[in-house]
Design a protein around this motif. Structure first.
Motif, short mmCIF file in Angstrom:
data_model
loop_
_atom_site.label_atom_id
_atom_site.label_comp_id
_atom_site.label_asym_id
_atom_site.label_seq_id
_atom_site.Cartn_x
_atom_site.Cartn_y
_atom_site.Cartn_z
N VAL A 1 0.86 -1.19 0.00
CA VAL A 1 0.00 0.00 0.00
C VAL A 1 0.89 1.23 0.00
CG1 VAL A 1 -1.83 1.22 1.25
CG2 VAL A 1 -1.69 -1.27 1.38
N ASP A 2 0.54 2.21 -0.83
CA ASP A 2 1.25 3.50 -0.79
C ASP A 2 0.22 4.57 -0.43
OD1 ASP A 2 2.48 5.90 -1.23
OD2 ASP A 2 3.52 5.25 -3.05
N PRO A 3 0.10 4.88 0.86
CA PRO A 3 -0.98 5.79 1.29
C PRO A 3 -0.80 7.20 0.72
CG PRO A 3 0.02 4.65 3.18
CD PRO A 3 0.91 4.41 2.01
N ASP A 4 0.45 7.62 0.49
CA ASP A 4 0.65 8.97 -0.05
C ASP A 4 0.17 9.06 -1.49
OD1 ASP A 4 1.68 9.83 2.36
OD2 ASP A 4 3.72 9.20 1.82
N ALA A 5 0.52 8.08 -2.29
CA ALA A 5 0.08 8.06 -3.69
C ALA A 5 -1.35 7.56 -3.83
CB ALA A 5 1.02 7.19 -4.51
N HIS A 6 -1.95 7.08 -2.75
CA HIS A 6 -3.30 6.51 -2.81
C HIS A 6 -3.37 5.34 -3.80
CE1 HIS A 6 -4.87 9.49 -0.11
NE2 HIS A 6 -6.12 9.09 -0.29
N THR A 7 -2.40 4.45 -3.74
CA THR A 7 -2.42 3.29 -4.64
C THR A 7 -2.11 2.02 -3.85
OG1 THR A 7 -0.05 3.41 -5.14
CG2 THR A 7 -1.53 4.62 -6.61
N ILE A 8 -2.53 0.91 -4.41
CA ILE A 8 -2.09 -0.39 -3.88
C ILE A 8 -1.46 -1.18 -5.02
CG2 ILE A 8 -3.81 -0.52 -2.04
CD1 ILE A 8 -5.40 -2.46 -3.86
N ASP A 9 -0.50 -2.04 -4.66
CA ASP A 9 0.09 -2.98 -5.62
C ASP A 9 -0.62 -4.32 -5.45
OD1 ASP A 9 1.78 -0.97 -6.12
OD2 ASP A 9 3.61 -1.99 -5.45
N CYS A 10 -0.91 -4.96 -6.59
CA CYS A 10 -1.62 -6.24 -6.53
C CYS A 10 -0.91 -7.28 -7.40
CB CYS A 10 -3.05 -6.10 -7.04
SG CYS A 10 -4.03 -4.90 -6.15
N GLU A 11 -1.22 -8.54 -7.13
CA GLU A 11 -0.70 -9.63 -7.94
C GLU A 11 -1.81 -10.66 -8.08
OE1 GLU A 11 3.62 -11.01 -7.67
OE2 GLU A 11 2.53 -12.69 -6.81
N THR A 12 -2.04 -11.13 -9.31
CA THR A 12 -3.12 -12.10 -9.52
C THR A 12 -2.81 -13.42 -8.80
OG1 THR A 12 -2.08 -12.83 -11.57
CG2 THR A 12 -3.85 -11.22 -11.77
N VAL A 13 -3.87 -14.13 -8.47
CA VAL A 13 -3.76 -15.40 -7.75
C VAL A 13 -4.15 -16.52 -8.70
CG1 VAL A 13 -4.67 -16.75 -5.83
CG2 VAL A 13 -4.36 -14.29 -5.59
N THR A 14 -3.20 -17.37 -9.08
CA THR A 14 -3.53 -18.45 -10.02
C THR A 14 -2.99 -19.77 -9.51
OG1 THR A 14 -1.52 -17.95 -11.24
CG2 THR A 14 -3.54 -16.97 -12.06
N GLU A 15 -2.88 -19.90 -8.20
CA GLU A 15 -2.28 -21.12 -7.63
C GLU A 15 -3.00 -22.38 -8.10
OE1 GLU A 15 -3.10 -19.43 -4.12
OE2 GLU A 15 -1.21 -18.36 -3.98
N GLY A 16 -2.20 -23.39 -8.33
CA GLY A 16 -2.76 -24.70 -8.64
C GLY A 16 -3.30 -24.82 -10.06
N GLU A 17 -3.12 -23.82 -10.89
CA GLU A 17 -3.60 -23.92 -12.26
C GLU A 17 -2.41 -23.97 -13.21
OE1 GLU A 17 -6.67 -24.26 -13.42
OE2 GLU A 17 -7.60 -24.12 -11.43
N LYS A 18 -2.44 -24.91 -14.11
CA LYS A 18 -1.37 -25.00 -15.09
C LYS A 18 -1.75 -24.19 -16.34
CE LYS A 18 -3.32 -29.07 -17.28
NZ LYS A 18 -3.22 -30.39 -17.84
N ASP A 19 -0.77 -23.82 -17.11
CA ASP A 19 -1.01 -23.20 -18.41
C ASP A 19 -1.89 -21.97 -18.37
OD1 ASP A 19 0.44 -25.22 -19.44
OD2 ASP A 19 -1.27 -26.40 -20.06
N THR A 20 -1.76 -21.17 -17.33
CA THR A 20 -2.57 -19.97 -17.35
C THR A 20 -1.62 -18.77 -17.27
OG1 THR A 20 -4.44 -18.86 -16.37
CG2 THR A 20 -2.97 -19.99 -14.85
N LEU A 21 -2.17 -17.61 -17.05
CA LEU A 21 -1.35 -16.43 -16.94
C LEU A 21 -0.39 -16.58 -15.76
CD1 LEU A 21 -1.89 -14.00 -18.73
CD2 LEU A 21 -3.01 -12.92 -16.80
N LYS A 22 0.81 -16.07 -15.90
CA LYS A 22 1.71 -16.05 -14.75
C LYS A 22 1.28 -14.93 -13.82
CE LYS A 22 5.64 -16.35 -17.02
NZ LYS A 22 7.08 -16.40 -17.22
N PRO A 23 1.66 -15.01 -12.53
CA PRO A 23 1.27 -13.94 -11.61
C PRO A 23 1.50 -12.58 -12.25
CG PRO A 23 2.41 -15.64 -10.40
CD PRO A 23 2.44 -16.04 -11.85
N TRP A 24 0.50 -11.77 -12.25
CA TRP A 24 0.47 -10.54 -13.00
C TRP A 24 0.37 -9.39 -12.02
CZ3 TRP A 24 0.71 -9.51 -18.13
CH2 TRP A 24 0.26 -8.26 -18.56
#
Lengths: 502, 502
Positions: free
Chosen positions: A145-168
């Motif tokens: 979390v960056d409270p000054d910039a009012h932003t959050i960083d996120c990463e997709t959750v794809t655990e246990g799935e093959k052949d899909t998008l890599k964590p994004w």
């Protein structure tokens, strides 16, 4: 009753000062599609490719303000349900796309209820996330979390799935940010708990328990398995005598009495349930109800053990008195504590390491940031105690904060760093409505006292069980699931529980 | 019509000659419990410890004869359902404890039906396996057959489970052995199919498809995903234009038209379905119905491609004309072939490598051994063609063999190597009742012709769809699942499909 207050200057930084340079404006700012193709095509390789962090940029003055909610538990779901989407866009970031109706989760482990009957998709709770142009459900985890910039960083959750998008990875700008990301199961640092025990907090935990229980019932029927090994495989051990542990033990004993006798008659005499608790069972309940629960559990064959678990091994656990307890299934429900993500946040903390909030559920030193549910607790400065990690606390906080944010929005303070004066209304006050727990076969406890010391109605038995079922049936969020819970209960009574191991 | 015959000397070896020395007699002969404890305690180590092979020994003269059935598909389940348990003990060896109602499996992938509604536990089909002292369901795979000793070797199936029993080997003696272990999905040796595509034959396949479809729908909504990548993630490719492939495409397009439009409106324009078939779609159906199916599929947005897949990569497949087809979900349903286990058996084989049987479904050179369903085919010497791998063939064979075995038992020939003369009754004759397939949204095909060349009734449209639903509803095995299938259909119509990704 509750006091009201003026919210002066929701933030210190002006809107213009926080425009981030690293990513674009507007709903989407895709990076070059050549890079995307390269990243996607390289699925065999574990390395994360360098990418620009695209994301949802800050909202404009004429646009709706954006409330970013982390989590789809009781608090977050209730908040999103009641947010006024005429003035707010809702962006939910959560590793699961549904809310779990946790009080009924224990019933799904043995097949009294089906898994889907207790899972409510967020899109059914707040349809805006799937239909409104600026609202989203994002299957991801917040990483920073960056409270000054009012932003959050996120990463997709794809655990246990093959052949899909890599964590994004991507960024999301918020006007208001609400933490509703819950707590973690406590293991008290006991070795082997995470590796060998199953918690009971998510649908996939209940699925794991059901698969393992059915597997052990079948394996114990295989020719050549020794008596000791059969007894071990069919020994279900529950650690933690709170409502979850007791309800699960009750469901298990009911399953054994009713279904195992009939469907697994070869091995029925080998199945046993042990409930281990360090202190006393159902400590929050009236002493009379506690005694009733103990009698009921013992009567239905549950062995109650007072002890502290020292070590957990793949097929047995060791108590502090040195006793070895072989098990085939180990369920761990000793309560929850602050998650490592919550601990890592640079915010003030309440007792127990939760995100510290004031009486309006604001994180006081951080503008536009709020917290609800198990992840938050009142700061010491409020003079209030940290509330227990209960569904009813979380739900009430979600509802309270939705109303607060709606009135802030109506007063023109919806956007980040708004310099407007808003009446926040009454402080959040929690009034305990009572506790309920089943203890197996048509028996339950209902304790309507407001706190442990106070007086009030407390009943146990069939009437309580009926109240328990009716109360939860009316609380289930959607009509679809209400229908399915009722039909599941009906078919369990008529046909018994389903035992296909799928 | 069918001929009848005398079964002379069901075997060549006398009963006494085949008593095995390596394991004990009676229902259980456990090895020493010290060895069991050692084996179980050593869960961290992958090595298989040396053990004596315990198991189910041969049945005695005064005991019931034992029919061992391998598999819980259409053939094996129907056989076990109709076996006379007053004279036979039933021992089923199968890696799954339920039968799958395969014609409705495609509907579960998108949530029209729930997974449990199409899974029928064997204990509900033949209650003796869980209640009768000599009958068992064993969660295991058969690894070898010794026809002279009248025994099979088995190993328990515990894939994907941690901290449980290690694969456990044991022997089972049989009086009659029935192969009903099915076939394997054909990949034609195309590289990457097994790794990257999903078949559609088991409940866990449908679960995998549903999880992946919902995952891709959510991932494509994440900020920063390029247009190309969105289109790839939401491109569902089905290879194989038989009934399974067509029904799945139809369900998918219905899901897109009805549910995706509403629940995933941000990405609805990116979702596409492509059906790839090397020859013609639904080749076993009447030409008029085929044309109708093609029109319906095209109308609902399915792209039909005639082509042969050459290579499958994690995110795209390559056709023989060099065209690259990027995909997010790949479902492979190009029919079935003999499994490697069936190929390894030292038995005569029919065309296609299946277990060769005579007109009474016996493996002619091997006493007391039979085969039913997709794993068997008529020997060339019978002058009959190998029957198609259809549920109705398998079910009819299971029923036929149950009657045959029941009359053998009543004539005193139930035990292994019985030296009695038994009238086996009529030969097995297959009469095709017709074929059905849905093609999405209230449309289906019903072809009541007995074979491809013959004349008969064939209809398409809403009436067919109604017949399709009614026919299958009456065929679902238990009342419990009949109720659930009807309720699933009802709630899908009223509330739409469930989209929680659990």
């Amino acid at each position: 009753m509750a006091a009201s207050a003026l919210l002066r200057s929701l933030s210190r930084v002006s809107r213009r000062g926080c425009a981030p340079a690293s990513y674009g404006r507007g709903p989407f700012s895709p990076f070059s599609s050549a890079a995307a193709a390269a990243a996607a095509g390289d699925a065999g390789d574990g390395a994360v490719l360098p990418r620009g962090l695209a994301g949802l940029g800050p909202t404009g003055k004429g646009e709706k303000a954006r409330v970013v909610v982390l989590g789809t538990g009781w608090a977050g779901s209730r908040l999103m349900k009641d947010l006024d989407t005429s003035g707010y866009d809702v962006v939910c970031v959560s590793p699961r796309n549904h809310m779990v109706f946790t009080p009924l989760l224990a019933s799904t482990c043995v097949g009294t209820l089906e898994f889907r009957s207790v899972a409510e998709p967020l899109a059914r709770i707040q349809p805006a996330v799937s239909s409104s142009p600026g609202s989203y459900f994002l299957l991801a985890r917040c990483t920073a979390v960056d409270p000054d910039a009012h932003t959050i960083d996120c990463e997709t959750v794809t655990e246990g799935e093959k052949d899909t998008l890599k964590p994004w990875k991507f960024k999301v700008s918020y006007d208001k940010l609400v933490f509703g990301c819950g707590a973690e199961a406590s293991t008290f640092g006991i070795r082997g708990v995470t590796e060998h025990a199953t918690f009971l907090r998510e649908v996939h935990h209940a699925q794991e328990i059901r698969r393992k229980l059915l597997l052990n019932l079948m394996l114990s029927d295989v020719p050549g398995i020794s008596e000791d090994e059969k007894r071990r495989l069919l020994h279900c051990v529950v650690v933690g005598g709170g409502p979850t542990g007791v309800e699960f033990s009750g469901e298990l004993s009911d399953f054994i009495i009713r279904d195992v006798k009939e469907r697994y008659s070869h091995v029925k005499d080998y199945v046993h349930v042990t409930l281990i608790e360090a202190n006393e069972i159902l400590s929050s309940f009236d002493v009379r109800l506690r005694q009733y629960a103990i009698n009921q559990l013992v009567k239905s064959g549950v062995r109650l053990v007072q002890g502290i678990v020292k070590d957990v091994q793949p097929d047995k656990l060791i108590l502090d008195n040195g006793e070895e307890v072989p098990y085939g299934l180990l369920v761990w429900s000793t309560g929850v504590g602050a998650s490592s993500f919550v601990k890592s946040l640079p915010f003030p903390k309440s007792a127990g390491g939760r995100i510290g909030v004031d009486e309006w559920l604001r994180v006081p030193s951080v503008p536009d940031v709020f917290a609800v549910g198990d992840c938050c607790g009142f700061l010491e400065s409020t003079g209030k105690e940290v509330l227990p990690a209960l569904a009813q606390v979380a739900e009430r906080q979600g509802l309270y904060l939705a109303r607060l944010l709606n009135s802030v929005m109506k007063a023109g303070g919806g956007h980040a760093n708004s310099q407007v004066e808003v009446d926040l209304g009454p402080k959040f006050v929690y009034k305990h409505l009572g506790s309920m727990a089943t203890v197996g076969r048509y028996k339950a406890l209902v304790d309507l006292r407001q706190s442990k010391g106070s007086k009030g109605i407390s009943i146990a038995g069939f009437a309580s069980w009926f109240i328990w079922r009716s109360a939860y049936l009316t609380r289930v969020v959607s009509w679809r699931n209400r229908l399915y819970v009722a039909i599941n209960w009906l078919t369990t009574m008529i046909f018994g529980r389903d035992i296909s191991r799928i």
